[in-house]
Design an enzyme around this catalytic site. Structure first.
Site, PDB file in Angstrom:
ATOM      1  CD  GLN A 150     -16.095  -3.366  32.744  1.00 45.12           C
ATOM      2  OE1 GLN A 150     -16.317  -3.560  31.555  1.00 45.12           O
ATOM      3  NE2 GLN A 150     -16.500  -2.262  33.381  1.00 45.12           N
TER       4      GLN A 150
ATOM      5  CD  GLU B 206     -13.158  -5.890  26.452  1.00 45.48           C
ATOM      6  OE1 GLU B 206     -13.761  -4.917  25.975  1.00 45.48           O
ATOM      7  OE2 GLU B 206     -13.234  -6.202  27.649  1.00 45.48           O
TER       8      GLU B 206
ATOM      9  CG  HIS C 119     -11.247  -5.747  31.727  1.00 45.73           C
ATOM     10  ND1 HIS C 119     -11.874  -6.967  31.557  1.00 45.73           N
ATOM     11  CD2 HIS C 119     -12.075  -4.833  31.165  1.00 45.73           C
ATOM     12  CE1 HIS C 119     -13.018  -6.791  30.917  1.00 45.73           C
ATOM     13  NE2 HIS C 119     -13.164  -5.498  30.669  1.00 45.73           N
TER      14      HIS C 119
ATOM     15  NE  ARG D 131     -20.903  -1.465  36.678  1.00 47.43           N
ATOM     16  CZ  ARG D 131     -22.187  -1.427  36.367  1.00 47.43           C
ATOM     17  NH1 ARG D 131     -23.103  -1.731  37.278  1.00 47.43           N
ATOM     18  NH2 ARG D 131     -22.570  -1.117  35.153  1.00 47.43           N
TER      19      ARG D 131
END
Length: 267
Positions: free
Chosen positions: A101, A120, A178, A198
């Site tokens: 994703q 993130e 990732h 996704r």
């Protein structure tokens, strides 16, 4: 209002790839056998964290922000984001491989979803033997090559798989392809966003024989096709604050303790 150390009720998420490590490794309490995520601090709509201790027990984090924004958020956060908590904290147990994703940046997420983007970072808390992550491409790619590998189901062959161990840190900028691999338990800090594109789910189906939705068309404009170096090198000096990630959205530090300390000073 005088604040005190707050404990929030975790929000557990059942996932097709989840397991029980959040119970066995982190002492969480639940009965399901496939809990994939524990959201520790969230203001994602319909997933608002609730305080579980002290005089404010039962209040939500958004209630707290309304009651004392300056004390809880701080001036710099309010100047940038208003009365919005800009981060989401969670633990993730990958009993099986997560889908491959990526996440859109702020501009694209705002335009399409009226949301923050999703920058993130991961801190690996535990990893089984031979565990790995999927992070970025092995070499620079492009839309045409990407589509070709999607169509012939060979996407994994052009992606970078990295073996991991406890203590490894990764910083994932928006657009980075990732996946968390089987056997990895991580702590994740991210922007407040639940937007995920996704692009491959290992051809698996649920108990009813249905595949999960893919978002390949949306992903094409969001992918960073360049080779990335997402693994973070950092120092780990005892009883000191060691910077892990310092980005526009958050700054994280590691403080390895060998003795009782307050803000890095011996007590």
């Amino acid at each position: 209002m005088k604040l005190y150390p707050l404990i929030f009720e975790p929000i557990f998420k059942e996932r097709i790839w989840g397991g029980t490590k959040l119970k066995t490794e982190l002492n969480k309490t639940f009965t399901s056998e496939n809990i994939g995520e524990s959201w520790e601090l969230s203001t994602v709509p319909s997933q608002i964290s609730i305080i579980n201790n002290g005089p404010l027990k039962g209040k939500s984090i958004t209630d707290l922000i309304d009651l004392c924004p300056n004390e809880f958020l701080g001036k710099s956060v309010i100047e940038r984001f208003g009365k919005k908590f800009p981060l989401l904290f969670k633990f993730i147990d990958a009993h099986k491989d997560l889908s491959i994703q990526l996440h859109p940046n702020d501009e694209l997420a705002k335009k399409r979803h009226n949301s923050f983007g999703k920058t993130e970072m991961w801190y690996v808390m535990q990893a089984d033997e031979n565990a790995r992550l999927v992070v970025g491409f092995k070499k620079e790619s492009n839309k045409e090559d990407f589509i070709k590998h999607i169509e012939d189901k060979s996407l994994v062959s052009i992606l970078n798989e990295i073996p991991v161990k406890k203590g490894d840190v990764f910083f994932l900028e928006t657009g980075t392809i990732h996946a968390i691999g089987e056997g990895v338990l991580i702590a994740e800090i991210q922007q407040t966003s639940d937007i995920t594109y996704r692009i491959y789910d290992w051809d698996r189906v649920d108990e009813n024989g249905n595949s999960r939705e893919l978002h390949t068309d949306l992903a094409l404009d969001a992918i960073n096709f360049k080779k990335t170096n997402s693994k973070v090198a950092y120092t780990s000096i005892k009883n000191q604050s060691n910077v892990l990630v310092d980005c526009p959205y958050f700054k994280t530090n590691l403080i390895p303790l060998k003795r009782r300390s307050v803000l890095g000073k011996e007590k």
